[in-house]
Design a protein around this motif. Structure first.
Motif, mmCIF file in Angstrom:
data_model
loop_
_atom_site.group_PDB
_atom_site.id
_atom_site.type_symbol
_atom_site.label_atom_id
_atom_site.label_comp_id
_atom_site.label_asym_id
_atom_site.label_seq_id
_atom_site.Cartn_x
_atom_site.Cartn_y
_atom_site.Cartn_z
ATOM 1 N N ARG A 12 1.060 -1.690 -0.073
ATOM 2 C CA ARG A 12 0.171 -0.168 -0.046
ATOM 3 C C ARG A 12 0.622 0.999 0.025
ATOM 4 O O ARG A 12 0.940 2.114 -0.674
ATOM 5 N N ASP A 13 1.854 1.846 0.816
ATOM 6 C CA ASP A 13 2.809 2.722 0.688
ATOM 7 C C ASP A 13 3.173 2.544 -0.062
ATOM 8 O O ASP A 13 3.745 4.029 -0.425
ATOM 9 N N ILE A 14 3.990 1.818 -0.717
ATOM 10 C CA ILE A 14 5.151 2.114 -1.973
ATOM 11 C C ILE A 14 4.001 2.143 -3.295
ATOM 12 O O ILE A 14 4.835 3.290 -3.767
ATOM 13 N N ALA A 15 2.554 1.783 -3.359
ATOM 14 C CA ALA A 15 2.011 2.156 -4.433
ATOM 15 C C ALA A 15 1.562 3.188 -4.622
ATOM 16 O O ALA A 15 1.166 4.183 -5.823
ATOM 17 N N ILE A 16 0.952 3.578 -3.328
ATOM 18 C CA ILE A 16 0.583 5.171 -3.064
ATOM 19 C C ILE A 16 1.292 6.302 -3.370
ATOM 20 O O ILE A 16 0.944 7.059 -3.942
ATOM 21 N N PHE A 17 2.812 5.786 -2.685
ATOM 22 C CA PHE A 17 3.760 7.001 -3.246
ATOM 23 C C PHE A 17 3.787 6.938 -4.314
ATOM 24 O O PHE A 17 4.441 8.279 -4.815
ATOM 25 N N ALA A 18 4.230 6.452 -5.294
ATOM 26 C CA ALA A 18 4.398 6.085 -6.416
ATOM 27 C C ALA A 18 3.202 6.513 -7.158
ATOM 28 O O ALA A 18 3.806 7.508 -8.281
ATOM 29 N N ALA A 19 2.331 6.473 -7.262
ATOM 30 C CA ALA A 19 1.110 7.141 -7.584
ATOM 31 C C ALA A 19 1.275 8.168 -7.180
ATOM 32 O O ALA A 19 0.760 9.065 -8.311
ATOM 33 N N ARG A 20 1.373 9.016 -6.054
ATOM 34 C CA ARG A 20 1.401 10.679 -5.857
ATOM 35 C C ARG A 20 2.717 11.190 -6.489
ATOM 36 O O ARG A 20 2.761 12.557 -6.698
ATOM 37 N N ASN A 21 3.706 11.048 -6.825
ATOM 38 C CA ASN A 21 4.899 11.351 -7.547
ATOM 39 C C ASN A 21 5.193 10.703 -8.636
ATOM 40 O O ASN A 21 6.583 10.224 -8.631
ATOM 41 N N GLY A 22 4.979 10.989 -9.349
ATOM 42 C CA GLY A 22 4.829 10.923 -11.421
ATOM 43 C C GLY A 22 5.144 8.913 -11.674
ATOM 44 O O GLY A 22 5.125 9.724 -13.575
ATOM 45 N N VAL A 23 4.999 8.374 -11.680
ATOM 46 C CA VAL A 23 4.675 7.194 -11.852
ATOM 47 C C VAL A 23 3.770 7.401 -12.993
ATOM 48 O O VAL A 23 2.686 7.444 -12.101
ATOM 49 N N LYS A 24 4.230 6.400 -13.808
ATOM 50 C CA LYS A 24 2.257 6.595 -15.149
ATOM 51 C C LYS A 24 2.356 5.125 -14.935
ATOM 52 O O LYS A 24 0.887 4.606 -15.199
ATOM 53 N N GLY A 25 2.867 4.161 -14.722
ATOM 54 C CA GLY A 25 2.050 2.476 -14.703
ATOM 55 C C GLY A 25 2.948 1.705 -13.084
ATOM 56 O O GLY A 25 3.923 2.343 -13.030
ATOM 57 N N ILE A 26 1.745 0.992 -13.103
ATOM 58 C CA ILE A 26 2.690 0.524 -11.811
ATOM 59 C C ILE A 26 1.957 -0.948 -11.802
ATOM 60 O O ILE A 26 0.431 -0.857 -11.893
ATOM 61 N N VAL A 27 2.993 -2.220 -12.054
ATOM 62 C CA VAL A 27 2.633 -3.553 -11.640
ATOM 63 C C VAL A 27 2.925 -4.085 -10.209
ATOM 64 O O VAL A 27 3.788 -3.944 -9.695
#
Length: 203
Positions: free
Chosen positions: A26-41
């Protein structure tokens, strides 16, 4: 990098693959989503509980981030072919799915003793692939009757999970996960009006 935040902020990746302990998803995915990442696997299970999973989904939706859960069978040519056969209707309507993903829950000293790190028992952890394939072939589930058992009291999670379900399209589903087996098994038996398709990890 020793800190995922430093990595994301300095490298500014377009895509992030998260394959860490379930409790950290949860924490990694939310941080990534809020900081410019365009896609998450994101490795399954999505998070340690449904509330955390919803937070991940909502954060990605709000930031316009594409989120893919690593249910790799959706890209397997054999499973794609089965879906094509279902769509073509050559075997008639899909009536029933029998599926199991069998293994022994957790030996002594195994990392799965820590429930939050393991991401749940056999249905929540490995069985998520089976549930995903049921949805891939037959759509969302509308009715569930389930049972869990804890044959080994040392562990917080179940050792066996079984369910009888009905999909929104009217397909009956019977599934088992775990089962205290000393081997691994992933099998789906799809039964149609005019025939059957059996698919597993090897064929």
């Amino acid at each position: 990098y020793r800190d995922y935040k430093d990595l994301i902020l300095h490298e500014k990746p377009d895509v992030v693959v998260i394959a860490t302990w379930t409790s950290t998803h949860r924490d990694i995915a939310i941080f990534a989503a809020r900081n410019g990442v365009k896609g998450i696997v994101l490795e399954k299970p999505v998070a340690s509980n449904p509330n955390h999973a919803r937070q991940v989904i909502d954060a990605c939706a709000k930031s316009g981030v594409k989120l893919v859960i690593n249910h790799e069978r959706r890209w397997d040519p054999r499973y794609i072919k089965v879906k094509e056969i279902i769509a073509q209707g050559v075997l008639g309507d899909l009536k029933c799915i029998y599926g199991n993903v069998l293994s022994r829950s957790a030996p002594v000293g195994d990392w799965r003793e820590v429930l939050d790190e393991a991401g749940g028992g056999p249905l929540f952890h490995d069985g998520t692939h089976l549930v995903d394939m049921v949805r891939f072939f037959a759509g969302d589930v509308s009715v569930i009757n389930g049972r869990v058992s804890r044959e080994d009291k040392r562990y917080a999670s179940e050792t066996t999970a079984a369910a009888m379900m009905v999909t929104e399209s009217g397909v009956n589903v019977f599934m088992e996960a775990g089962g205290m087996r000393d081997y691994f098994n992933f099998v789906m038996d799809l039964q149609f009006e005019k025939g059957r398709i059996k698919i597993d990890n090897s064929n």
